[in-house]
Design an enzyme around this catalytic site. Structure first.
Site, mmCIF file in Angstrom:
data_model
loop_
_atom_site.group_PDB
_atom_site.id
_atom_site.type_symbol
_atom_site.label_atom_id
_atom_site.label_comp_id
_atom_site.label_asym_id
_atom_site.label_seq_id
_atom_site.Cartn_x
_atom_site.Cartn_y
_atom_site.Cartn_z
ATOM 1 N N LYS A 277 -10.109 64.600 43.310
ATOM 2 C CA LYS A 277 -9.902 65.709 44.093
ATOM 3 C C LYS A 277 -11.290 66.594 44.333
ATOM 4 O O LYS A 277 -11.645 66.445 45.114
ATOM 5 C CB LYS A 277 -8.719 66.175 44.005
ATOM 6 C CG LYS A 277 -8.225 66.931 45.291
ATOM 7 C CD LYS A 277 -6.864 67.453 46.213
ATOM 8 C CE LYS A 277 -6.798 67.899 44.663
ATOM 9 N NZ LYS A 277 -6.732 69.827 45.143
ATOM 10 N N SER A 278 -11.345 66.907 43.329
ATOM 11 C CA SER A 278 -12.651 68.061 43.249
ATOM 12 C C SER A 278 -14.084 67.488 43.380
ATOM 13 O O SER A 278 -14.667 67.779 44.704
ATOM 14 C CB SER A 278 -13.117 68.961 41.843
ATOM 15 O OG SER A 278 -12.091 69.564 41.630
ATOM 16 N N ARG B 153 -16.627 67.275 46.942
ATOM 17 C CA ARG B 153 -17.923 68.140 47.118
ATOM 18 C C ARG B 153 -18.917 66.449 47.544
ATOM 19 O O ARG B 153 -20.163 67.180 47.908
ATOM 20 C CB ARG B 153 -18.480 68.472 45.213
ATOM 21 C CG ARG B 153 -17.800 69.439 44.567
ATOM 22 C CD ARG B 153 -17.660 69.616 43.497
ATOM 23 N NE ARG B 153 -17.271 71.266 42.871
ATOM 24 C CZ ARG B 153 -15.944 71.015 42.709
ATOM 25 N NH1 ARG B 153 -14.870 70.607 43.918
ATOM 26 N NH2 ARG B 153 -15.086 72.694 42.786
ATOM 27 N N GLY C 283 -6.728 74.069 49.023
ATOM 28 C CA GLY C 283 -7.886 75.776 48.603
ATOM 29 C C GLY C 283 -9.251 75.414 48.598
ATOM 30 O O GLY C 283 -10.028 76.096 48.555
ATOM 31 N N SER D 280 -13.011 80.914 38.110
ATOM 32 C CA SER D 280 -12.394 79.845 39.573
ATOM 33 C C SER D 280 -13.697 79.292 40.231
ATOM 34 O O SER D 280 -14.948 79.802 40.515
ATOM 35 C CB SER D 280 -12.048 80.936 41.143
ATOM 36 O OG SER D 280 -12.272 80.635 42.222
ATOM 37 N N GLN E 173 -13.781 77.132 42.304
ATOM 38 C CA GLN E 173 -14.340 76.995 44.016
ATOM 39 C C GLN E 173 -14.404 78.672 44.251
ATOM 40 O O GLN E 173 -15.871 78.654 45.265
ATOM 41 C CB GLN E 173 -12.579 77.199 44.410
ATOM 42 C CG GLN E 173 -11.791 76.077 44.111
ATOM 43 C CD GLN E 173 -10.414 76.286 45.215
ATOM 44 O OE1 GLN E 173 -10.442 77.456 45.475
ATOM 45 N NE2 GLN E 173 -9.584 75.263 44.339
ATOM 46 N N ASP F 196 -5.229 73.032 36.052
ATOM 47 C CA ASP F 196 -3.940 72.224 37.270
ATOM 48 C C ASP F 196 -2.673 71.551 36.475
ATOM 49 O O ASP F 196 -1.988 71.080 36.499
ATOM 50 C CB ASP F 196 -4.847 71.583 38.203
ATOM 51 C CG ASP F 196 -5.850 72.103 39.085
ATOM 52 O OD1 ASP F 196 -5.437 73.315 39.510
ATOM 53 O OD2 ASP F 196 -6.706 71.620 39.405
ATOM 54 N N LYS G 27 -2.321 79.432 43.124
ATOM 55 C CA LYS G 27 -2.786 77.874 43.547
ATOM 56 C C LYS G 27 -1.684 78.120 44.324
ATOM 57 O O LYS G 27 -0.808 78.419 45.524
ATOM 58 C CB LYS G 27 -1.258 77.489 41.832
ATOM 59 C CG LYS G 27 -3.345 77.746 41.068
ATOM 60 C CD LYS G 27 -4.319 76.953 40.978
ATOM 61 C CE LYS G 27 -5.454 77.278 39.393
ATOM 62 N NZ LYS G 27 -7.045 77.390 40.657
ATOM 63 N N ARG H 199 1.324 69.093 42.559
ATOM 64 C CA ARG H 199 1.948 68.839 41.238
ATOM 65 C C ARG H 199 3.255 69.452 40.770
ATOM 66 O O ARG H 199 3.467 69.377 39.624
ATOM 67 C CB ARG H 199 1.101 70.523 40.990
ATOM 68 C CG ARG H 199 -0.440 69.629 40.705
ATOM 69 C CD ARG H 199 -2.009 69.739 40.225
ATOM 70 N NE ARG H 199 -3.191 69.647 40.797
ATOM 71 C CZ ARG H 199 -3.949 68.718 40.680
ATOM 72 N NH1 ARG H 199 -3.210 67.294 40.847
ATOM 73 N NH2 ARG H 199 -5.244 68.746 41.561
HETATM 74 C C1 S3P Z 1 -11.310 73.681 42.053
HETATM 75 C C2 S3P Z 1 -10.695 74.759 40.927
HETATM 76 C C3 S3P Z 1 -9.893 75.563 40.486
HETATM 77 C C4 S3P Z 1 -8.608 74.279 40.852
HETATM 78 C C5 S3P Z 1 -8.580 73.458 42.042
HETATM 79 C C6 S3P Z 1 -9.318 72.815 42.287
HETATM 80 C C7 S3P Z 1 -11.959 72.835 42.264
HETATM 81 O O1 S3P Z 1 -9.748 76.114 41.237
HETATM 82 O O2 S3P Z 1 -7.192 74.771 40.814
HETATM 83 O O3 S3P Z 1 -7.526 72.250 41.892
HETATM 84 O O4 S3P Z 1 -12.383 72.233 42.862
HETATM 85 O O5 S3P Z 1 -13.272 73.462 42.202
HETATM 86 P P1 S3P Z 1 -9.897 77.617 41.227
HETATM 87 O O6 S3P Z 1 -11.238 77.069 41.725
HETATM 88 O O7 S3P Z 1 -8.988 78.418 42.317
HETATM 89 O O8 S3P Z 1 -9.200 77.758 39.481
#
Ligand code: S3P
Length: 452
Positions: free
Chosen positions: A28-29, A33, A101, A174, A176, A327, A354, A403
């Protein structure tokens, strides 16, 4: 259907051993991107293995709204015709990031140094989550954000007309936030520098370098220091998305606790900034084998084989490992419930912000299943009942959190009585084929009929 519109109860019961091969969907991450950097590159980026979960589809839609051409050629195969760094157009509609998020925070970063405005919103979970952690550093570039009290969505971000580069130290671990700052730095002249005390997932840094940006990463006394030179020309890439270790965690953990199981999960991404769960499971005594370690698309991968592990022991998870498995704490808690002794998890305050407050959600459901849990603001302890010792027999709330839903369905596969999740619809945000995949392995999971 998007998560939350229709409740979809689902029940898991023990009895069957899991066996076979689990083809896990794309990360997913990395998928978010790939779409965003593809949209900021010049030319046509080709992506294979893209996760087609709701979260990522929202980001694809957002990239279209900012002017990129995004085309689906077949399952997991997508093309993005980018507009170049600084080339985003102003969207003529509200950007609805659904449950994601990552989607909203990364897209805010990517547009914050362009002279355009955009309004963002999301589902009932996302509008409760903190955005100031992103809009505070974006303000340093010259962007402005106006949202609801407490920095919540819906929110309008007005991008900086004359962005300046930024030096920023992350106040929370984080990826993100780090990624939002780096993506904003792309369209600022000069060097943007981000420092993180704890290493969080580094897909953005890796992918930026892959697209041709100048990114330097150094380990210093204050942690990792990432320096990005702004206003590069990103060139379109051909990308293969690795399979998601966070999604693989569910069938893997199910195999460890469901009697007689043996499951193979090929080609799982094992980037060290993501692999903390697997280290922890090994420390608990899990029968896990990593075969054919190799590199695919710039990320380390391996084939995992997980076998039923009746002698699991509780452990103290080192707090410095939290970012590398952030996660995975919910599903770890399901495994911990089936282990002997206590599993202690400290330094995990981020779990409370989360998709749900994951400590509260897991503690409530575990207690309902007969598993004692202690909790504090940034720690929790699960007191394991041993193999076959979890009572189950409860309906638990998934709180719009994929999750949480999947973790309790995994637990149900090893509990004395079935475990029902009140709403499994959020699973579609990250793992749309979870149910057929788990059933294909033999898991006793079934959707319950929904009253009309
Ligand atoms: C993610 C970062 C994490 C994670 C999320 C995906 C990302 O969040 O919990 O599921 O893809 O950068 P945080 O950056 O808030 O820790």
């Amino acid at each position: 259907m998007s998560a939350g519109e229709t409740r979809q109860p689902m029940t898991a019961r023990a009895g069957a051993a899991l066996a076979g091969t689990a083809e896990i969907p794309g990360d997913k991450s990395v998928s978010h991107r790939a779409l965003i950097l593809g949209a900021l590159a010049v030319g046509e980026t080709r992506i294979s293995g893209l996760l087609e979960g709701e979260d990522v589809l929202r980001t694809a839609e957002a990239m279209r709204a900012f002017g990129a051409e995004v085309t689906r050629d077949g399952p997991g195969r997508w093309r993005v015709h980018g507009v170049g760094v600084g080339g985003f157009a102003e969207p003529d509609r509200v950007i609805d990031c659904g449950n994601s998020g990552t989607g909203v925070r990364l897209v805010m970063g990517a547009m914050a140094t362009s002279p355009i405005a955009a309004t963002f919103t999301g589902d009932a979970s996302l509008v409760g989550r903190p955005m100031a952690r992103v809009t505070d550093p974006l303000a340093l570039f010259g962007a402005e954000a106006v949202g609801r009290a407490g920095g919540r969505l819906p929110m309008t971000v007005v991008g900086a007309r004359e962005p300046v580069p930024v030096r920023y130290t992350l106040p929370v671990p984080s990826a993100q936030v780090k990624s939002a700052v780096l993506l904003a730095g792309l369209n600022a002249p000069g060097r943007t520098v981000v420092t993180e005390a704890e290493a969080t997932r580094d897909h953005t840094e890796r992918m930026l370098a892959g697209f041709g940006a100048e990114v330097a990463v150094e380990d210093g006394a204050e942690g990792r220091v990432i320096t990005l030179t702004g206003q590069p020309e990103l060139s379109a890439q051909t990308l293969a998305v690795p399979r998601d270790p966070s999604s693989a965690a569910f069938p893997v953990c199910a195999a460890l606790i469901a009697e007689g199981s043996e499951v193979r999960v090929p080609g799982i991404g094992l980037n060290p900034t993501r692999a903390g769960l697997y280290e922890t499971l090994r420390e608990m005594g899990a029968d896990l084998a990593f075969e054919d370690r190799r590199d695919e698309g710039g990320e380390p991968v391996a084939d995992l084989v997980a076998r039923f592990s009746p002698g699991l022991r509780g452990v103290e998870v080192p707090p410095e490992r939290a970012a590398a498995m952030i996660d995975e704490y919910p599903v770890l808690a399901a495994v911990a419930a089936c282990a002997e002794g206590a599993t202690v998890m400290r330094g995990v305050g981020e779990l409370r912000v989360k998709e749900s407050d994951r400590i509260a959600a897991m503690a409530e459901g575990l207690r309902a299943c007969g598993v004692p849990v202690e909790e504090g603001e940034d720690w929790w302890i699960v007191h394991g009942r041993g193999a076959g010792g979890v009572a189950g027999g409860a309906t638990v709330a998934s709180r719009l959190d994929h999750r949480i839903a999947m973790s309790f369905l995994v637990l149900g596969l090893a509990a004395q009585a079935p475990v029902t999740v009140d709403d499994a619809a959020p699973i579609a945000t990250s793992f749309p084929d979870f149910l057929p995949l788990m059933r294909g392995l033999g898991a006793g999971i079934a959707a319950e009929p929904v009253a009309a």
